[in-house]
Design an enzyme around this catalytic site. Structure first.
Site, PDB file in Angstrom:
ATOM      1  N   HIS A 128       0.791  -1.274  -0.130  1.00 14.23           N
ATOM      2  CA  HIS A 128       0.064  -0.163   0.184  1.00 14.23           C
ATOM      3  C   HIS A 128       0.742   1.294  -0.059  1.00 14.23           C
ATOM      4  O   HIS A 128       1.762   1.418   0.649  1.00 14.23           O
ATOM      5  CB  HIS A 128      -0.938  -0.005   1.110  1.00 14.23           C
ATOM      6  CG  HIS A 128      -0.539   0.132   2.591  1.00 14.23           C
ATOM      7  ND1 HIS A 128      -0.022   1.393   3.031  1.00 14.23           N
ATOM      8  CD2 HIS A 128      -0.118  -1.122   3.512  1.00 14.23           C
ATOM      9  CE1 HIS A 128      -0.134   0.881   4.592  1.00 14.23           C
ATOM     10  NE2 HIS A 128       0.037  -0.289   4.576  1.00 14.23           N
TER      11      HIS A 128
ATOM     12  N   ASP B 194       6.101   0.356   6.710  1.00  9.90           N
ATOM     13  CA  ASP B 194       4.572   0.322   6.622  1.00  9.90           C
ATOM     14  C   ASP B 194       4.325   1.659   5.687  1.00  9.90           C
ATOM     15  O   ASP B 194       3.578   2.663   6.035  1.00  9.90           O
ATOM     16  CB  ASP B 194       4.116   0.469   7.896  1.00  9.90           C
ATOM     17  CG  ASP B 194       2.572   0.167   7.713  1.00  9.90           C
ATOM     18  OD1 ASP B 194       2.211  -0.536   6.990  1.00  9.90           O
ATOM     19  OD2 ASP B 194       1.817   0.585   8.613  1.00  9.90           O
TER      20      ASP B 194
ATOM     21  N   GLU C 111      -4.960   1.875   2.407  1.00  2.87           N
ATOM     22  CA  GLU C 111      -4.984   0.359   3.096  1.00  2.87           C
ATOM     23  C   GLU C 111      -5.105   1.042   4.583  1.00  2.87           C
ATOM     24  O   GLU C 111      -5.973   0.591   5.536  1.00  2.87           O
ATOM     25  CB  GLU C 111      -3.606  -0.160   3.288  1.00  2.87           C
ATOM     26  CG  GLU C 111      -3.791  -1.492   4.017  1.00  2.87           C
ATOM     27  CD  GLU C 111      -3.398  -1.302   5.324  1.00  2.87           C
ATOM     28  OE1 GLU C 111      -3.591  -2.483   5.915  1.00  2.87           O
ATOM     29  OE2 GLU C 111      -2.755  -0.351   5.717  1.00  2.87           O
ATOM     30  N   GLU C 112      -4.555   2.150   5.102  1.00  5.26           N
ATOM     31  CA  GLU C 112      -4.419   2.530   6.728  1.00  5.26           C
ATOM     32  C   GLU C 112      -5.879   3.083   6.986  1.00  5.26           C
ATOM     33  O   GLU C 112      -6.241   2.493   8.230  1.00  5.26           O
ATOM     34  CB  GLU C 112      -3.513   3.619   6.713  1.00  5.26           C
ATOM     35  CG  GLU C 112      -2.044   3.074   6.539  1.00  5.26           C
ATOM     36  CD  GLU C 112      -1.436   2.290   7.428  1.00  5.26           C
ATOM     37  OE1 GLU C 112      -2.118   1.546   8.321  1.00  5.26           O
ATOM     38  OE2 GLU C 112      -0.199   1.862   7.508  1.00  5.26           O
TER      39      GLU C 112
ATOM     40  N   ASP D 149       3.118  -6.312   3.282  1.00  6.95           N
ATOM     41  CA  ASP D 149       2.746  -5.505   4.328  1.00  6.95           C
ATOM     42  C   ASP D 149       3.043  -5.715   5.793  1.00  6.95           C
ATOM     43  O   ASP D 149       2.420  -5.374   6.825  1.00  6.95           O
ATOM     44  CB  ASP D 149       1.180  -5.047   4.264  1.00  6.95           C
ATOM     45  CG  ASP D 149       0.819  -3.727   4.802  1.00  6.95           C
ATOM     46  OD1 ASP D 149       1.672  -3.083   5.061  1.00  6.95           O
ATOM     47  OD2 ASP D 149      -0.224  -3.862   5.214  1.00  6.95           O
TER      48      ASP D 149
ATOM     49  N   HIS E 284       3.379   2.850  12.815  1.00  6.06           N
ATOM     50  CA  HIS E 284       2.449   3.875  12.803  1.00  6.06           C
ATOM     51  C   HIS E 284       3.123   5.133  13.635  1.00  6.06           C
ATOM     52  O   HIS E 284       2.320   5.740  14.263  1.00  6.06           O
ATOM     53  CB  HIS E 284       1.145   3.466  13.684  1.00  6.06           C
ATOM     54  CG  HIS E 284       0.402   2.623  12.484  1.00  6.06           C
ATOM     55  ND1 HIS E 284      -0.893   1.854  12.750  1.00  6.06           N
ATOM     56  CD2 HIS E 284       0.557   2.062  11.143  1.00  6.06           C
ATOM     57  CE1 HIS E 284      -1.329   1.417  11.994  1.00  6.06           C
ATOM     58  NE2 HIS E 284      -0.636   1.271  10.977  1.00  6.06           N
TER      59      HIS E 284
END
Length: 463
Positions: free
Chosen positions: A286, A298, A332-333, A360, A430
């Protein structure tokens, strides 16, 4: 004669293949040579690392709807066009547009003395506080514990969800999944009980000062209250101070908001199959990321590895027999709009998708692949395990594949997730610490080679 270590491992891998006719053995040897070519190209001339350097350094965090996400779309398209693929195109998708606003602030405050600063960040999708919001705090370990509390214990307070990830699990993803309900649903559950907001312990096994963002959800008909993540050190400190003074308060200030949806794109490049062009194998990551860091692990790594699969097939002259398509998914997130759109268009166009692979889980040392498929298909893919043993990526197990390819599950024979070592992933997941310097070049390039090798076999033999 002494066999060199790598050749000995390669010979052993072929020898470990199930007993088969001579032709099968010859095929295995041919495949092992082709896979060696893929790894040689990746380890000596791989382009994933430098592509990631540009994506993270020149563009940075790429939250859906942002200007940087749009820059990433154009970068992905241009980068794949330079590979000389048979086709590169954009697939339109509408995405949510949430903005963080000014840096969040929080303090633990008592009746007397100076406030104690907390490291916090808004959870993705949260509403703002509308200025400074100050309230008492009730600590819980689970949604069930919150539901069991008397109303007067919760009303008008922050609910502080302080359940840590379970350190006993070797697979950190399992611990992340189990602890994630408090982040996803904590704010809605707190609001139902009359709370003014939710404070959530960051989803990580690390003890540090980095708060971890991530998506959260509100419920229709339930008042929307602000939700913030606390760093693990901050959560520990708040818990300790609460034990000493149950009447303390937390003051929180967040200016995040949700704006109208924005048009964005999945970025798609493909090599047409030489024999069966109507059969499609997708591989992707992503393109969007959270906004705190650079979105390196990520999922910048998954994007550059997916593009590298196509480059490796071209550079080694291993023209795929089935069409191989790299997809850089958008959103995606905080919505999975890109993955959903890709599956919808595939169904509308009646495309024949053989398999889909996703990366991912970061760009760490390869271990193998997780497979979601019927038992017979799983066994067929697992028959290729020995070819990956020399590269330490031979763990082919049944397991979760990936969020963006899940919408394809009723259209493909196999969903496959690239699996790498996960022990460090949730330390930076994140957070502002998800930066390019955390990525190791060899680990990244080895991962791309592993993915390309399995795509090569899927393209050659089908399922």
């Amino acid at each position: 004669m002494r066999i060199p270590s790598f050749r000995r491992a390669l010979w052993l891998a072929v020898a470990l293949l199930p007993a088969a006719p001579m032709v099968a053995s010859a095929q295995a040897k041919t495949d092992s040579v082709a896979i060696r070519r893929i790894y040689d190209e990746a380890l000596t001339r791989g382009e994933s690392y430098e592509n990631l350097r540009y994506l993270t350094g020149q563009i940075g965090g790429r939250l859906s709807g942002s200007a940087s996400a749009e820059q990433a779309v154009q970068w992905g398209k241009t980068t794949m066009e330079k590979l000389g693929l048979d086709r590169v195109y954009l697939q339109e998708v509408m995405v949510p547009h949430w903005v963080r606003g000014a840096k969040e602030k929080a303090q633990i405050r008592a009746d007397r003395g100076k406030g104690v600063a907390l490291n916090v960040c808004a959870l993705g999708g949260s509403v703002g506080t509308g200025g400074k919001l100050r309230a008492g705090v009730v600590e819980v370990q689970s949604l069930a514990e919150l539901a069991a509390l008397p109303a007067e214990k919760v009303k008008g307070k922050f609910v502080f969800f302080n359940r840590p990830m379970n350190p006993r699990y070797v697979e950190t993803g399992r611990a992340y999944g189990e602890a994630g309900d408090q982040r996803r649903s904590g704010a809605a559950a707190a609001a139902k009980r009359g709370a003014v907001g939710a404070l959530v312990r960051s989803l990580t096994l690390a003890h540090d000062d980095f708060p971890h963002t991530g998506t959260m959800r509100y419920e229709d008909g339930v008042v929307q209250v602000p939700a913030a993540a606390l760093s693990t050190n901050g959560a520990d400190e708040l818990s300790q101070l609460l034990r000493a003074d149950a009447a303390l308060t937390v003051e929180l200030e967040m200016s995040c908001q949700t704006l109208p949806e924005v048009k964005s794109y999945n970025v798609i490049g493909e090599i047409k199959g030489a024999k069966y062009p109507e059969q499609i194998i997708s591989v992707g990551g992503h393109l969007d990321s959270w906004d705190l860091g650079q979105g390196a692990h990520d999922d910048g790594t998954g994007c550059v590895q997916s593009m590298e699969v196509l480059r490796l097939l071209k550079a080694t002259g291993l023209r795929p027999e089935r069409t191989v398509r790299a997809v850089l998914f958008m959103n995606e997130e905080n919505g999975v709009r890109g993955g959903t759109k890709y599956a919808e268009v595939a169904k509308q166009n009646k495309e024949n998708h053989l398999a889909a692979m996703e990366s991912d889980g970061g760009g760490f040392t390869p271990r193998g692949f997780n497979i979601e498929a019927a038992p017979a298909v799983v066994r067929k893919i697992q028959a290729w395990q020995p070819l990956f043993v020399p590269y330490n990526s031979g763990q082919f197990v049944v397991g979760h594949s990936g969020t963006d390819i899940e919408p394809l599950q009723d259209q493909v024979k196999a969903l496959i997730g690239y699996d790498c070592d996960s022990q460090r992933y949730f330390d930076i997941h994140h957070t502002a610490a998800d930066t390019f310097d955390k990525v190791n070049r060899r680990e990244l390039e080895l991962g791309g080679a592993s993915m390309a090798a399995l795509i090569y076999l899927l393209s050659k033999y089908g399922l």
